[in-house]
Every structure is written in structure tokens, then in C-alpha cells.
Design an enzyme around this catalytic site. Structure first.
Site, short mmCIF file in Angstrom:
data_model
loop_
_atom_site.label_atom_id
_atom_site.label_comp_id
_atom_site.label_asym_id
_atom_site.label_seq_id
_atom_site.Cartn_x
_atom_site.Cartn_y
_atom_site.Cartn_z
N GLU A 149 -9.50 -1.72 5.30
CA GLU A 149 -10.17 -1.47 6.57
C GLU A 149 -11.42 -2.36 6.68
O GLU A 149 -11.86 -2.93 5.68
CB GLU A 149 -10.57 0.02 6.64
CG GLU A 149 -9.39 0.99 6.54
CD GLU A 149 -8.53 1.04 7.81
OE1 GLU A 149 -8.57 0.09 8.61
OE2 GLU A 149 -7.80 2.04 7.97
N ASP A 162 0.83 -1.21 0.00
CA ASP A 162 0.00 0.00 0.00
C ASP A 162 0.87 1.26 0.00
O ASP A 162 2.09 1.19 0.15
CB ASP A 162 -0.94 0.00 1.22
CG ASP A 162 -0.23 -0.42 2.51
OD1 ASP A 162 1.02 -0.37 2.56
OD2 ASP A 162 -0.92 -0.80 3.47
N ASN A 200 -7.45 -3.03 14.28
CA ASN A 200 -8.84 -3.26 13.88
C ASN A 200 -8.96 -4.41 12.87
O ASN A 200 -10.00 -4.59 12.24
CB ASN A 200 -9.46 -1.98 13.30
CG ASN A 200 -8.78 -1.53 12.00
OD1 ASN A 200 -7.84 -2.19 11.53
ND2 ASN A 200 -9.24 -0.43 11.43
N HIS A 219 -7.16 -4.84 10.10
CA HIS A 219 -6.87 -4.57 8.69
C HIS A 219 -5.56 -5.22 8.25
O HIS A 219 -4.65 -5.45 9.04
CB HIS A 219 -6.91 -3.06 8.37
CG HIS A 219 -5.75 -2.25 8.83
ND1 HIS A 219 -5.89 -1.01 9.41
CD2 HIS A 219 -4.41 -2.47 8.79
CE1 HIS A 219 -4.70 -0.53 9.69
NE2 HIS A 219 -3.79 -1.39 9.32
#
Ligand code: GLP
Length: 260
Positions: free
Chosen positions: A143, A67, A136, A138
Site C-alpha cells: 500500500e 501475496d 491507489n 499498490h
């Protein structure tokens, strides 16, 4: 998936480096999927140590980042292009011409995302994809609620991710709002997945990814769909796993021929 629980971060780094080194030993021109963030730092350090000691040669491999932030100025020290150049390409002796990062500065981000998918395909796909995991759940910057079929695309960062990553920037407002990230479908296309996690802050996400339901609310649960996914965690990141004893027993009795 294979779950390997080890004493501490150094053991995680060593065992994950063994996996990467094993892939490269079998295929010197292997394609590595490169993660950023703090989770893989020890793995890179261990690989760099082996390269410096002459035990490993990574000069023939290609790399694809997971990313990149959108909109950071060229050369910004926290752009993943800069982070990889500084912390990975140089220390691991990779060929800079063969290390690819999505172009977060492109005028046409949709085209940049498509180009990235094509570049991965043209390289023959990723042999081993190194992954961290966000608190979380990811992976990359996929996400919660990211599609399991998603490809490289623009994403908006979750508030928690921006807060988590603010430590790398002068102020929380400086953390970009958007990114380009390989999709979960892109990641699942790698021939092997290798997720590393250390510390209690990741314990909940690791348990959800490994033992929770397959759900886009925990993007890392997508690893359950992959035929060859390995999760390497330290004791602190493993505390919420219910089958801990089972994972330990499986690893202790892993046949020699299955080891890297
Ligand atoms: C970051 C990256 C991910 C990384 C994750 C966890 O923002 N985009 O690739 O795995 O979040 O980060 P860390 O390893 O620093 O905890």
C-alpha cells in the site's frame, strides 16, 4: 520503462501472454511471479487457451504468488491459494507442487514471510513477475508508503483496498485486515516485470506509476527503478498518460528482435 497501449482488454491479454510465453519458450523451467485480482484474469485465460491448443507447455514452470490474506480459514474460496489453484494452476497445467503462496495461516507470520523469501531465492529468483495495479497505485499488497526496499512481510490493508476487494466477499467486514505480501524490494528482484491494467478506474494510478515522481505514495512507481519493466494497458487505462503518442510510436517501431 516500456509502455504498450492497446485497444482493449483482449489485446492486453494477448500481448502480455506473448511475453510470458516467450520467457517460457527460452526457459521451460522458468519461475513465474503470479498476481491475483481481476487484472491478470485475461492473461491467464489466454495462456490456458494456448496450453489447451498444444501451443504452450507450462508444466515445467514454478510459480510464486505475490501475496495472501492473513487469517482466512483453510480452503476459503477467496484465499489467494484457493484462487490460484482454481483459476491458474489447473487451467494453465502448472505442477501444484511448484506453485507457492505465502502462508497466511501460519502461527508465526514473520517466519512465514522469511521462509517465502528463502523459497524464491532457492528457486533462483523470479524470471517474469506479472502485476496488476490497485486504484491507489499498490502492487501486490504494498500500500502507499511501502518502502521501496521492503521484503515479504505483514501489511495492513488500506481502507480503499478492502473496499475494492469487498466484491469478492459476502460482506465488507469479511475482508481480512492483514496480508502477507512480497515487498517492493522483492518484486524489484524479479528479472522482468510485466504490469497489466485495463479500464478507466486504473488510469490515474497508471499515469502516476509511469510518469509521476518516484514516490512510495504510489508503490507502482517503483517500476521506474527496474531495468526491464513493461506496462501493458488498454486505451481506457491510458487516458491520463501525457506521452501517449510517444508510447504508440515506440511500440509501432519496436525492432523485431526485441519482440517476444
Ligand atoms: C489486489 C491484489 C493485487 C492486485 C490489485 C488490483 O488486491 N492484491 O495483486 O493487482 O489489488 O486488483 P484488480 O486487478 O482486481 O483490480
Amino acid at each position: 520503462m516500456e509502455v504498450i497501449v492497446l485497444l482493449g482488454p483482449d489485446d492486453v491479454a494477448r500481448v502480455a501472454a506473448d511475453v510470458v510465453a516467450g520467457v517460457v519458450r527460452r526457459r521451460p523451467g522458468a519461475v513465474l511471479g503470479l498476481a491475483t485480482g481481476s487484472s491478470p484474469v485475461g492473461v491467464y485465460a489466454e495462456l490456458a487457451r494456448r496450453v489447451a491448443a498444444g501451443e504452450l507447455d507450462l508444466s515445467g514452470v514454478s510459480g510464486f504468488a505475490l501475496d495472501e490474506y492473513v487469517g482466512l480459514p483453510a480452503g476459503h474460496p477467496e484465499s489467494y491459494a484457493a484462487v490460484l489453484a482454481r483459476d491458474v494452476t489447473g487451467p494453465l497445467g502448472l505442477d501444484p507442487a511448484r506453485v507457492h503462496v505465502p502462508d497466511g495461516r501460519a502461527a508465526d507470520l514473520e517466519a512465514a514471510a522469511e521462509d517465502y523469501e528463502q523459497a524464491i531465492a532457492a528457486a533462483g529468483g523470479v524470471d517474469v513477475q506479472l502485476l496488476g495495479i490497485g486504484a491507489n497505485g499498490h502492487i501486490g499488497f504494498n500500500e502507499p508508503t511501502s518502502s521501496f526496499g521492503s521484503r515479504t512481510r505483514l501489511k495492513t490493508l488500506a481502507p480503499r483496498t478492502r473496499a475494492d476487494n469487498a466484491r469478492f466477499f459476502a460482506s465488507p467486514d469479511e475482508v481480512p485486515m492483514h496480508c502477507l505480501t512480497q515487498g517492493l524490494g522483492t518484486i524489484l528482484g524479479a528479472r522482468r516485470l510485466l504490469l497489466v491494467a485495463q479500464g478507466s478506474a486504473k488510469a490515474e494510478a497508471v499515469a502516476a506509476a509511469v510518469e509521476g515522481p518516484l514516490t512510495s505514495m504510489c508503490p507502482a512507481s517503483a517500476l521506474q527503478l527496474h531495468p526491464r519493466a513493461t506496462v501493458v494497458v488498454d486505451e481506457a487505462a491510458a487516458v491520463r498518460l501525457t506521452l501517449l503518442d510517444h508510447y504508440r510510436q515506440v511500440y509501432a517501431h519496436k525492432p523485431a528482435w526485441q519482440r517476444p
